[in-house]
Design a protein around this motif. Structure first.
Motif, PDB file in Angstrom:
ATOM      1  N   LEU A 348      47.919  50.173  39.250  1.00  0.00           N
ATOM      2  CA  LEU A 348      47.587  49.121  40.214  1.00  0.00           C
ATOM      3  C   LEU A 348      47.163  47.834  39.507  1.00  0.00           C
ATOM      4  CD1 LEU A 348      45.551  51.165  42.855  1.00  0.00           C
ATOM      5  CD2 LEU A 348      47.798  50.122  43.187  1.00  0.00           C
ATOM      6  N   SER A 349      46.777  47.949  38.240  1.00  0.00           N
ATOM      7  CA  SER A 349      46.345  46.765  37.488  1.00  0.00           C
ATOM      8  C   SER A 349      47.469  45.763  37.276  1.00  0.00           C
ATOM      9  CB  SER A 349      45.753  47.174  36.136  1.00  0.00           C
ATOM     10  OG  SER A 349      46.686  47.932  35.396  1.00  0.00           O
ATOM     11  N   ASN A 350      48.718  46.145  37.584  1.00  0.00           N
ATOM     12  CA  ASN A 350      49.836  45.206  37.464  1.00  0.00           C
ATOM     13  C   ASN A 350      49.840  44.175  38.578  1.00  0.00           C
ATOM     14  OD1 ASN A 350      51.662  46.115  35.141  1.00  0.00           O
ATOM     15  ND2 ASN A 350      51.295  48.041  36.209  1.00  0.00           N
ATOM     16  N   THR A 356      44.827  34.749  38.677  1.00  0.00           N
ATOM     17  CA  THR A 356      45.824  34.883  37.619  1.00  0.00           C
ATOM     18  C   THR A 356      46.946  33.875  37.800  1.00  0.00           C
ATOM     19  OG1 THR A 356      45.342  37.233  37.305  1.00  0.00           O
ATOM     20  CG2 THR A 356      47.486  36.451  36.555  1.00  0.00           C
ATOM     21  N   ILE A 357      47.369  33.668  39.042  1.00  0.00           N
ATOM     22  CA  ILE A 357      48.420  32.677  39.308  1.00  0.00           C
ATOM     23  C   ILE A 357      47.972  31.297  38.840  1.00  0.00           C
ATOM     24  CG2 ILE A 357      49.686  31.470  41.133  1.00  0.00           C
ATOM     25  CD1 ILE A 357      49.753  34.094  42.682  1.00  0.00           C
ATOM     26  N   ALA A 358      46.709  30.949  39.128  1.00  0.00           N
ATOM     27  CA  ALA A 358      46.190  29.647  38.694  1.00  0.00           C
ATOM     28  C   ALA A 358      46.164  29.552  37.171  1.00  0.00           C
ATOM     29  CB  ALA A 358      44.790  29.438  39.266  1.00  0.00           C
ATOM     30  N   LEU A 430      43.703  45.397  51.612  1.00  0.00           N
ATOM     31  CA  LEU A 430      43.561  46.250  50.436  1.00  0.00           C
ATOM     32  C   LEU A 430      44.312  45.665  49.239  1.00  0.00           C
ATOM     33  CD1 LEU A 430      43.898  49.832  51.986  1.00  0.00           C
ATOM     34  CD2 LEU A 430      41.861  48.838  50.919  1.00  0.00           C
ATOM     35  N   VAL A 431      45.533  45.196  49.487  1.00  0.00           N
ATOM     36  CA  VAL A 431      46.332  44.614  48.397  1.00  0.00           C
ATOM     37  C   VAL A 431      45.620  43.409  47.804  1.00  0.00           C
ATOM     38  CG1 VAL A 431      48.482  43.410  47.848  1.00  0.00           C
ATOM     39  CG2 VAL A 431      48.538  45.460  49.261  1.00  0.00           C
ATOM     40  N   MET A 432      45.111  42.530  48.669  1.00  0.00           N
ATOM     41  CA  MET A 432      44.416  41.335  48.181  1.00  0.00           C
ATOM     42  C   MET A 432      43.140  41.705  47.436  1.00  0.00           C
ATOM     43  SD  MET A 432      46.156  38.714  48.581  1.00  0.00           S
ATOM     44  CE  MET A 432      44.846  37.609  48.031  1.00  0.00           C
ATOM     45  N   ASP A 439      42.138  40.346  38.895  1.00  0.00           N
ATOM     46  CA  ASP A 439      41.933  38.998  38.349  1.00  0.00           C
ATOM     47  C   ASP A 439      40.566  38.884  37.676  1.00  0.00           C
ATOM     48  OD1 ASP A 439      44.370  38.261  39.310  1.00  0.00           O
ATOM     49  OD2 ASP A 439      43.632  37.010  40.941  1.00  0.00           O
ATOM     50  N   VAL A 440      39.538  39.390  38.355  1.00  0.00           N
ATOM     51  CA  VAL A 440      38.176  39.303  37.825  1.00  0.00           C
ATOM     52  C   VAL A 440      38.035  40.142  36.562  1.00  0.00           C
ATOM     53  CG1 VAL A 440      35.760  39.835  38.280  1.00  0.00           C
ATOM     54  CG2 VAL A 440      37.159  38.797  40.078  1.00  0.00           C
TER      55      VAL A 440
END
Length: 447
Positions: A348-350, A356-358, A430-432, A439-440
Motif C-alpha cells: 500500500l506504500s506505493n 508527494t505530488i507537490a 480510506l484511499v486518501m 506522504d507523511v
C-alpha cells in the motif's frame, strides 16, 4: 510556497483539462451546461457567455473544478418527456460518452505531452549502469561491472529513463526480461545478453523505488574532476580539474561515487590516489577533512563531471509512434500497479497523495520545462486510470451504473444509488487516508 504553487498548477491544468472533456462532449450532445468552474466552493469571479449561456467561474477552493450540467429528470420512465437539453434525457450512449470524455481527455493530454517532448527533444542520462549491489537480483543476473544498456527484449534504448521504464514495467508484471549490455569502454558493438527474472518478486519487493531495491545502480560517470574547491583537501593535494582518479589505495575507482564512498569513510586519514592527468599517471596523497555535519564523514572538496548525457529527439511523424507507446506503457503499468495493490500483490506504500505530488512537481520543475511536462503526462495517465475505477463518486462509477442500465433496461434504484454513494465515500476516504499517511511517512527522517 513553491511546492504549493506547483501543486496548484498541476491540479489546475490536469483537472481543468479533464472537465473540458466533459464540457466538450456535453455541448456536442446538446446538453445545456450551466457552469464551468475552476475550483470549488463559493464563486469569486464569474462571467456568463452571451453566445452559449455558460457561466465561466473561478471559485474559492483551487483544488480542481467542475462542470454543472442541466440534469433534468433523473427517472428513466420520465426521460422521454424531459427536455433534450437535460443530461438525463440523453440516450444512454450519449450519457456514457459525456462521462467517459473526461478521463479520455486526460489520456489524450498525456499522449500530446509525450509527442511534444519527443519532437522538442530532451536531454537525459545515458543508459549506463554501475556495478550492482552484491547479492542483489541484478548482481545475480550478471550486472557485476559498469555497462551500457543497448536493448531491453530486443528494443533499443536511448536513455537511462527509457531503460528504467521498460525494466520497471517488466518488474511490476513479474516477467523475465533479456537485457543486452556492453561493458563500458568495450569496442565490440554486439555486447552480451543478461537475463533478469522478476517472476519471484514478493509483495515486499514491489515497494517504493523497485529497481533500486533490486540492485540497479545508475552509473555516475567516471571519477573525472570537474571542479576543485579552494582551500579544500583536494586543492592541498594538488588535484586539478580534468584529473581522472583510477585508484584509491589498492581499490579500483570506476566512478565518482566509488571515490566519494571511500572519502566519506576516511575522515582525517591519508589516502593514496592514482590519478591520470594528460596521459600521465601520478601518485598523490590526500587527507580528507572532517565534514561540518553531525555525522563523522570525510570531504575533499571536488565536483565530478557526472554521467554522460544524451539527447532524445524525433521527427514529428516518428514522434507519434513514440508518444503512443509511452502512453500505452504508462497506462498499462499504472493499471497493473493498482490491481496489484488492490489484490495485495504490491504494498500500500506505493500509493501517493498531494504532498508527494507537490514534492515531485517542484523537483521536476527545477529540472526544466521538459521534465515538468513529463511529470504532467505521468499524472494525467494516473488521473485517467483512477477516474475509471468503479467507485460511485468517480466517472467509472457512473459508467458502471450505465452498464447496469444497458443490461437491465432500467436505471439503478434511488436506494442503490444512495448505498453506492456511501460505500464510495468510505472507499475514497480510506484511499486518501492511506495516501496521506504514506506522504507523511516518506517525510519522516530515517531511523
Amino acid at each position: 510556497m513553491q511546492q504549493i504553487a506547483y501543486f496548484l498548477l498541476t491540479v489546475s491544468v490536469l483537472v481543468v483539462w479533464h472537465e473540458l472533456g466533459h464540457y466538450w462532449a456535453a455541448r456536442r450532445c446538446g446538453v445545456r451546461v450551466q457552469r464551468f468552474s475552476l475550483g470549488f466552493g463559493p464563486v469569486l469571479l464569474s462571467r456568463v457567455s452571451r453566445k452559449t449561456g455558460v457561466e465561466w467561474a473561478v471559485s474559492a477552493v483551487p483544488l480542481g473544478g467542475y462542470v454543472a450540467m442541466d440534469e433534468g429528470r433523473s427517472s428513466a420512465d420520465d426521460r422521454t418527456a424531459a427536455s433534450p437539453g437535460h443530461f438525463s434525457a440523453q440516450p444512454l450512449s450519449n450519457r456514457a460518452f459525456i462521462i467517459a470524455a473526461g478521463p479520455l481527455a486526460n489520456l489524450i493530454l498525456a499522449a500530446v505531452l509525450y509527442w511534444l517532448i519527443a519532437v522538442v527533444g530532451s536531454t537525459a542520462t545515458a543508459p549506463q549502469l554501475a556495478r550492482s549491489t552484491e547479492g542483489s537480483l541484478f548482481a545475480r543476473a550478471g550486472f557485476t561491472e559498469p555497462v551500457q544498456v543497448l536493448s531491453v527484449d530486443d528494443e533499443s534504448v536511448l536513455s537511462l529513463r527509457d531503460a528504467s521504464m521498460r525494466l520497471l514495467s517488466r518488474a511490476t508484471a513479474r516477467d523475465q526480461v533479456n537485457v543486452r549490455v556492453r561493458p563500458l569502454g568495450a569496442t565490440s558493438m554486439d555486447g552480451k545478453v543478461l537475463t533478469l527474472d522478476f517472476s519471484g518478486l514478493s509483495r515486499a519487493d514491489i515497494d517504493g523505488n523497485i529497481l533500486s531495491r533490486l540492485g540497479m545502480v545508475p552509473y555516475a560517470g567516471p571519477a573525472v574532476i570537474a571542479e576543485v574547491s579552494a582551500g579544500g583537501a583536494a586543492a592541498a593535494a594538488g588535484l586539478q580539474p580534468g584529473d581522472r582518479v583510477l585508484q584509491a589505495g589498492e581499490v579500483a575507482i570506476e566512478s565518482g561515487a566509488d571515490l566519494a564512498s571511500i572519502v566519506r569513510a576516511s575522515p582525517e586519514r591519508a589516502l593514496s590516489l592514482t590519478v591520470l592527468r594528460a596521459g600521465q599517471t601520478l601518485q598523490l596523497s590526500i587527507v580528507p577533512k572532517l565534514s561540518a555535519g553531525s555525522v563523522r564523514t570525510g570531504v575533499i572538496g571536488v565536483r565530478f563531471t557526472g554521467p554522460e548525457r544524451v539527447t532524445e529527439r524525433f521527427e514529428p511523424l516518428a514522434a507519434v509512434a513514440v508518444a503512443a507507446k509511452q502512453t500505452w506503457d504508462m497506462t498499462a503499468m499504472t493499471v497493473r500497479m493498482l490491481w496489484q495493490i488492490a489484490t495485495g500483490q504490491a504494498a500500500l506504500s506505493n500509493l501517493s497523495g498531494p504532498i508527494t505530488i507537490a514534492d515531485v512537481a517542484t523537483q521536476s520543475a527545477s529540472f526544466g520545462l521538459i521534465s515538468f511536462l513529463s511529470f504532467l503526462a505521468v499524472v494525467s495517465v494516473g488521473l485517467f486510470v483512477f477516474n475509471l475505477l468503479p467507485i460511485p463518486q468517480l466517472d467509472g462509477g457512473h459508467l458502471l451504473y450505465f452498464a447496469y442500465e444497458a443490461m437491465t433496461g432500467r436505471a439503478p434504484s434511488e436506494r442503490a444509488l444512495l448505498l453506492g454513494q456511501r460505500v464510495g465515500l468510505i472507499v475514497l476516504g480510506l484511499v486518501m487516508a492511506i495516501a496521506l499517511s504514506n506522504d507523511v511517512i516518506r517525510r519522516l527522517p530515517a531511523s
